[in-house]
Each structure stands twice: as structure tokens, then as C-alpha cells.
Design an enzyme around this catalytic site. Structure first.
Site, PDB file in Angstrom:
ATOM      1  N   LYS A 297       5.346 -56.801  28.235  1.00 49.08           N
ATOM      2  CA  LYS A 297       5.737 -56.076  27.014  1.00 49.08           C
ATOM      3  C   LYS A 297       5.267 -54.625  27.083  1.00 49.08           C
ATOM      4  CE  LYS A 297       3.402 -59.148  24.646  1.00 49.08           C
ATOM      5  NZ  LYS A 297       3.117 -60.157  25.675  1.00 49.08           N
TER       6      LYS A 297
ATOM      7  N   GLN B 266       1.198 -61.170  22.463  1.00 47.07           N
ATOM      8  CA  GLN B 266       1.344 -62.593  22.805  1.00 47.07           C
ATOM      9  C   GLN B 266       2.836 -62.940  22.981  1.00 47.07           C
ATOM     10  OE1 GLN B 266      -0.997 -62.072  19.756  1.00 47.07           O
ATOM     11  NE2 GLN B 266      -2.319 -61.499  21.436  1.00 47.07           N
TER      12      GLN B 266
ATOM     13  N   HIS C   8      -2.197 -55.204  27.290  1.00 49.77           N
ATOM     14  CA  HIS C   8      -0.910 -54.653  27.723  1.00 49.77           C
ATOM     15  C   HIS C   8      -1.148 -53.596  28.794  1.00 49.77           C
ATOM     16  CE1 HIS C   8       1.057 -55.963  23.660  1.00 49.77           C
ATOM     17  NE2 HIS C   8       0.516 -56.958  24.330  1.00 49.77           N
TER      18      HIS C   8
END
Ligand code: GDP
Ligand code: IMO
Ligand code: MG
Length: 447
Positions: free
Chosen positions: A16, A223, A41
Site C-alpha cells: 500500500k 492492514q 508502510h
């Protein structure tokens, strides 16, 4: 289109961060709306690698507004550490805005996280140990302390005293020997407030102004759907909603103002922590894939469990979040595997199912049904370049077949593929962002 939510479709760590950074070039603002510093991330920019836990990935691009929404739970010590670290690396954090409604992770939350995991001996979740469950529990129990409570010392003192009184009783019942020092917590959090104050505001207003100006906004999920508190593999989940609906609740954006949803899917599947995982590979294959893909947790350093791409899982996400298209990551890593599999459905007690079951006991009995694919091997930078300019026509036949199968079963397009950590290893197969508000395609999901 002015807003796009980027969400994980599996058990997290899909990439992501990489995609949010990639898409942030054309955005004015990037918003985190749930989770806390359990998220990790990773963004690679040239030779630099950044591991972000609380700061939205858009912070790395100049001039962006980076919003920590009300649905996020904030460990102020971690956040200050992250800001200081980025500043040292020459990143300007002046665009950061922190919601005054966000809840705070307190020292007793992290202590309770560890204690509860110990009590669950044998059935532990394998949390990140960041106090996520206990903090969200306090929010729901109306015992939480919010960022706005730090503004006034007397208010903070009163709320802290009450919370500490309650926690001391719980500590005694749990047999936790560590002392809770109210005075120390008060001093610590008061000093955090001094550092965070310049960034704190009503982020709902900030977002409203941005939307009024038709500024492009990205929502950065943390998540993934299978870790969602309602729709994941409960209880082996995190403590927030990770699906698109929470991009609205967790940021104070009207649901109708979230224009598009991009689902990020790793070309295979990984999971950190305990819980069922139908397409998990046998240990030898898993370790080899984990090594090839660098599958070690950004937050905890744990080796991620590895398995094949599971379309029952991804279609569960597509349905729940109304995902418009998929970005597939780690195609370079999967290309190193000789014979590739995709799970199309499960066999449960002899019957074919395509819907993800609610019961994890049933899920444990599910056997994946696979389709097999030829490997595409190594993909050169010049092939990636061709994909970027010619789109699908330049895809190697094996990749076309792999992607075609995914699109057929999910009923939505694969709009991007990624062959490495770096920005230039990304090929957009469709223009998804920015785009005018016409439908890309009508979903034709067979499931
Ligand atoms: P997130 O939590 O979804 O943002 O994902 P993480 O950052 O925790 O884990 C994804 C990892 O894969 C990071 O180290 C990324 O740099 C890396 N990554 C993302 N896309 C690709 C890709 O296409 N190929 C490779 N080899 N690595 C990638
Ligand atoms: P990103 O945003 C992968 C997992 C933990 C554990 C469960 C509960 O990087 O994708 P928690 O600490 O949230 O109470 O742990 O959820 N988990 C993640 N796994 N990526 C994440 O975030 C995760 N955040 C939590 O490993 O199984
Ligand atoms: Mg991660």
C-alpha cells in the site's frame, strides 16, 4: 475524480505504501483513517528507503497535506520519533495535520497488549505489541483519552487519573507487576503535547475545504480486509475496520465523497501472526519465497507466512469495499517461481464454495482449489518501460494469462502491476488516477 482510497485486500503488507507514494504525485492530500503504529508502510525513493508507521506516505512528497484522521490511534512518542527522523533526513513535515479527535495510545495499552497475549497462551494472536487492541477497546468502552484532551492540563489530569485507577485494578487481576506511575505519564504526555500541538486541528474541516476546492485526496488504508475486525479471520484480526467504509468514518468524509477504490493485492499472499491461512505453502517453499520477496515485517521484523494468491480472499475484499480495480505487487518475486498457482475456490466438507466463511473453524477445513500458470521469469526494465507506454499489448503472454484469470474471476480490471520497490518499476495498465467520474466498467463478478 477527486478522491481515491487505497486498501489492502489480503492480510496486510500488500504494498500500500508503495502505491500511495506513487499516486501521491498527483494528490493534494493523503489521509490515514484507521490503525496505529502497527502499520508498517515502506516507500523506496531512489536509494532511500522509508518505513512509515503513523505518518501518511504522502508526507514524503513536497507540498502535500498529510492527515492523521480521527479513526487512527496515535502513540505520540512513536509519532514524534517518526517526525524527528524524517526531518533529519530532510523531509518537510509542515503539511502534517493530526485530528484532535484521534485517540491516544497510552503506556498501559502496550503493557496490556503483552499481558493479554500471554494469557491467551497457545491461542495468542501474534499482535504487533503496539497496544492496538487495548486502545481501541478503551475507545469503545468510553475510557479513552483523545488528542484534544491534552490541550487542557486539568482535563487531561482528570481523565488520566480515572483511567489509571481502572487500569490498576485490571493490572492486579492480570497479575501485572509493573507499576503505573500516573505522575510520570502526565509529565511525558504533557511534553508530547508541546511538540504535537502545531499539527493538531479539526481535520474534518481541512478535508471539507480540500473537497470544496476539488483537490485530489488519497485515503491510505492500513492492514488489509482479512485483518478487519468485522470481516477478517476473527479473532485473528486487528481492532479496526480496514475496509472502504471506514475511510469515511475514520476521516469524517461523507461516504458518497469517496469516488474510487483501488485494491492492492500481492501476486501471492502473506500473513504475519497467527490464524488460518488456506493457501499457505509448505515450509520449504514458504521460506524460499519469503527470502526472495524480503518478507520480513516492517514493524516487528517477523518472517511473514507465505502462500499462493487466493481469489476467494481478494473477491471478499472487492465485494466489501466496492473495489474498482486491482494493483498487483511483487510480480518480480512471483516470476522467480517455476509453476504458479492461484486459488479459485475452496472445497468445504466436499462442497465448492466461493464465499469466504465467517467461522474460522470452517475456514480451517477449507481446501483450496487451484489453477496453474506458467512462470514469466525475470522482467527487464525495458519490458517494464514498454508496458508503461503500450499497456497490455506489451505484456508477456504468461502475465497476460495470469492477469486475465484474476480479472475474469474478480470481475474488475487489474489496473497496475508492480515489479519492484521503486517508483519506476510500476506499470499502469489503465488510467485510474486522476480520472473523470465515469464508470471504468460495470462489475461482472461471477461470485
Ligand atoms: P504495506 O504495509 O502494504 O505498505 O506493505 P509493506 O511496506 O509492509 O510491505 C511491502 C514490501 O514490499 C515493502 O518492502 C515494499 O518496498 C515492497 N514492494 C512493494 N511492491 C513491490 C514489488 O512490486 N516488488 C518487490 N520486490 N517489492 C515490492
Ligand atoms: P500494514 O499496514 C500485516 C497483524 C498482526 C497480528 C494482527 C493483530 O503494514 O499492512 P495488532 O497489533 O494490530 O493488534 O495485531 O494483525 N497486523 C498486521 N499484519 N501488516 C500490518 O499492517 C499489520 N497490522 C497488524 O501481525 O496478526
Ligand atoms: Mg506493512
Amino acid at each position: 475524480m477527486v478522491t481515491l482510497a487505497v486498501l489492502g485486500t489480503q492480510w496486510g503488507d500488500e504494498g500500500k505504501g508503495k502505491f500511495v507514494d506513487f499516486l501521491a504525485e498527483k494528490a493534494k492530500a493523503v489521509v490515514r483513517f484507521q490503525g496505529g503504529d502497527n502499520a508498517g508502510h515502506t516507500v523506496k525513493i531512489g536509494a532511500d528507503e522509508f518505513k512509515l508507521h503513523l505518518l501518511p506516505s504522502g508526507i514524503l512528497r513536497k507540498g502535500k497535506t498529510a492527515i492523521i484522521g480521527n479513526g487512527v490511534i496515535v502513540n505520540p512518542e512513536v509519532l514524534i520519533g517518526e517526525i524527528d527522523n524524517l526531518k533529519k533526513r530532510g523531509i518537510d513535515c509542515s503539511g502534517l495535520r493530526i485530528s484532535d479527535r484521534a485517540h491516544l495510545i497510552m503506556p498501559y495499552h502496550t503493557m496490556l497488549d503483552g499481558a493479554e497475549e500471554q494469557l491467551k497462551a497457545g491461542k495468542h494472536i501474534g499482535t504487533t505489541g503496539r497496544g492496538i487492541g487495548p486502545c481501541y477497546s478503551d475507545k469503545i468502552s468510553r475510557l479513552g483519552i483523545r488528542v484534544c484532551d491534552l490541550m487542557d492540563g486539568a482535563v487531561f489530569r482528570e481523565k488520566l487519573s480515572f483511567a489509571v485507577m481502572v487500569k490498576k485494578r485490571i493490572f492486579a487481576a492480570y497479575g501485572i507487576e509493573e507499576e503505573l506511575d500516573e505522575e510520570r505519564i502526565f509529565e511525558e504526555y504533557s511534553s508530547y503535547w508541546k511538540k504535537l500541538k502545531p499539527y493538531v486541528c479539526d481535520t474534518v474541516e481541512v478535508l471539507e475545504r480540500l473537497r470544496a476546492r476539488k483537490s485530489r485526496i488519497l485515503f491510505e488504508g492500513a492492514q488489509g480486509t482479512l485483518l478487519d475486525i468485522d470481516y477478517g479471520t476473527y479473532p485473528f484480526v486487528t481492532s479496526s475496520n480496514t475496509i472502504a467504509g471506514n475511510a469515511a468514518t475514520g476521516s469524517g468524509t461523507p461516504p458518497g465523497d469517496i469516488d474510487r477504490i483501488l485494491g492492492i493485492a500481492k501476486a501471492y499472499t502473506t500473513r504475519v501472526g497467527s490464524g488460518p491461512f488456506p493457501t499457505e505453502m509448505p515450509e520449504r517453499e514458504a521460506v524460499s519465497l519469503a527470502k526472495a520477496g524480503g518478507e520480513f515485517g516492517t514493524t516487528t521484523g517477523r518472517m511473514r507466512r507465505c502462500g499462493w494468491l487466493d481469489l476467494v480472499v481478494v473477491s471478499h475484499s472487492v465485494r466489501l469495499s466496492g473495489i474498482d480495480s486491482i494493483a498487483l505487487t511483487k510480480m518480480d518475486v512471483l516470476g522467480q517461481v517455476n509453476r504458479i498457482k492461484i486459488c479459485d475456490s475452496y472445497k468445504l466438507d466436499g462442497k465448492k464454495i466461493v464465499h469466504f466463511p465467517a467461522s474460522i473453524e470452517a475456514l480451517e477445513r477449507c481446501r483450496p482449489v487451484y489453477s496453474e500458470f506458467e512462470s514469466w521469469g525475470e522482467i527487464s526494465q525495458s519490458t517494464i518501460r514498454k508496458m508503461k507506454s503500450n499497456g497490455r499489448r506489451s505484456l508477456p503472454a504468461e502475465i497476460r494469462e495470469y492477469i486475465g484469470h484474476i480479472e475474469k474471476l474478480l470481475g474488475i480490471p487489474v489496473s497496475a502491476i508492480s515489479f519492484g520497490k521503486e517508483r519506476d518499476k510500476t506499470a499502469m495498465l489503465r488510467k485510474i488516477w486522476p480520472l473523470s467520474l465515469i464508470h471504468i466498467s460495470e462489475p461482472t463478478r461471477p461470485y
